[in-house]
Design an enzyme around this catalytic site. Sequence first.
Site, short mmCIF file in Angstrom:
data_model
loop_
_atom_site.label_atom_id
_atom_site.label_comp_id
_atom_site.label_asym_id
_atom_site.label_seq_id
_atom_site.Cartn_x
_atom_site.Cartn_y
_atom_site.Cartn_z
N ASP A 73 0.80 -1.36 -0.06
CA ASP A 73 -0.09 0.05 0.03
C ASP A 73 0.80 1.21 0.07
O ASP A 73 0.56 2.38 -0.71
CB ASP A 73 -0.90 -0.02 1.16
CG ASP A 73 -1.75 1.27 1.28
OD1 ASP A 73 -3.18 0.91 0.87
OD2 ASP A 73 -1.60 2.10 1.53
N VAL A 88 -5.54 2.61 0.13
CA VAL A 88 -5.38 1.98 -1.13
C VAL A 88 -6.15 0.42 -1.14
O VAL A 88 -6.66 -0.03 -2.18
CB VAL A 88 -4.23 2.17 -1.87
CG1 VAL A 88 -4.39 1.40 -3.51
CG2 VAL A 88 -3.77 3.59 -1.89
N ASP A 89 -5.58 -0.18 -0.07
CA ASP A 89 -6.05 -1.86 0.09
C ASP A 89 -7.46 -1.71 0.38
O ASP A 89 -7.99 -2.37 -0.20
CB ASP A 89 -5.05 -2.32 1.31
CG ASP A 89 -4.03 -2.63 0.87
OD1 ASP A 89 -3.56 -3.47 -0.19
OD2 ASP A 89 -2.86 -2.66 1.72
N VAL A 90 -7.96 -0.84 1.14
CA VAL A 90 -9.37 -0.85 1.47
C VAL A 90 -10.03 -0.31 0.31
O VAL A 90 -11.39 -1.02 -0.11
CB VAL A 90 -9.89 0.26 2.41
CG1 VAL A 90 -11.13 0.30 2.64
CG2 VAL A 90 -9.12 -0.20 3.78
#
Length: 390
Positions: A145, A173-175
């Site tokens: 991320d 960004v992962d979420v």
Amino acid sequence: MLPDREHDGVLSGVRVADFSRVLAGPYATMMLADFGADVIKIEPPGGDETRAWTPPVDARGQSTYFGGVNRGKRSLLLDLTDGADVATARRLAVEADVVVENFRPGVMARFGLDYETVRGENPSTVYCSVTGFGAAGGAELPGYDLLVQAVGGLMSITGPVDGEPSKAGVALVDVLTGLNAVTGILLALRERDRTGAGQRVEVDLMTSLLSALANQASSTLATGEAPARLGNAHPSIAPYELFDARDRPLVIAVGNDRQFASLVETLGCSELATDARFSSNQLRVHHRSELRALLGARLGEDDARDWVGRLSDARVPAGLVNDVAEAFAFAESLGLEAVLELTDEEGERVRSVANPIHLSSTPARSAGPPPDLPTAGERAVWHQERVTEP
């Protein structure tokens, strides 16, 4: 023991073989589990690496990082270097409605778990691949991320004007990518309802971030000029930023002329509403620094909570800069159900962040807390009896 699923959510009857690890993929599959999908989390013998990301831990001694994205799932330990375990993994993948994985491109193919192989045995499979930078030129790049926030432009527009580029305070960004994965999976399931055919869903961190840059991305494409860091200010609206009150910071987010007039009247400087420098949003943006100094001087004369109360009464968007604990308390004060209380098999209570999607007829309802690592005995039972039993 591994629990049977008794969850009548909107996705009840949908089985998910979850080969994903860490955050983006597990976040997506947890969202599906909240709405009734039977998510089987396939973990390596030592478990998902985030089980060891401690401290902090919850009341059960489990990593809060792992627990935050894995509730409502069943866990199965498989060693993909073992032939029998690979056979079990293949069986699970072929029998599943949805397969989710976030290995580097090519890894799943080594075990016969790639999309083409699974689809060859079950054409109705919805197969979701989550990568950092896609399967072409970026296939070998590690999808962390922080790295994506840097190369994807987010850090360049985050942080103080004269300071260093900054990351967001969470793996944002992962979420975002996990949410895109959920959207893609649901779209593919809808198409399967219509045609009976599955398909591949591909999401990656890089384009998920570029899409989420929204107005900053569109302005760059339209003008050819990359935006710069503005600290907590907005490139197109003013005043829309952080201010220091007498005791602590607060945010004021004025979006139109009416709100600006109410703001300056509440602050006792209503003459600013007709000042030639500030009479429109465009002018306020142009004269941002002058406006900030005038408003800041007035706001520094009283405490932040008092200002927020008065400004809210005047329908001016304003709020304290809460820490995370204060944020949960604020949500509760508004009647928002942001916390989910779960109970494990031993009666231990586990608090979790509630699913933010609210359906009137088929609401989210987690099947239970994050799974513990299966014991050797539970693993044997699963291999023998539970592969096809929901």
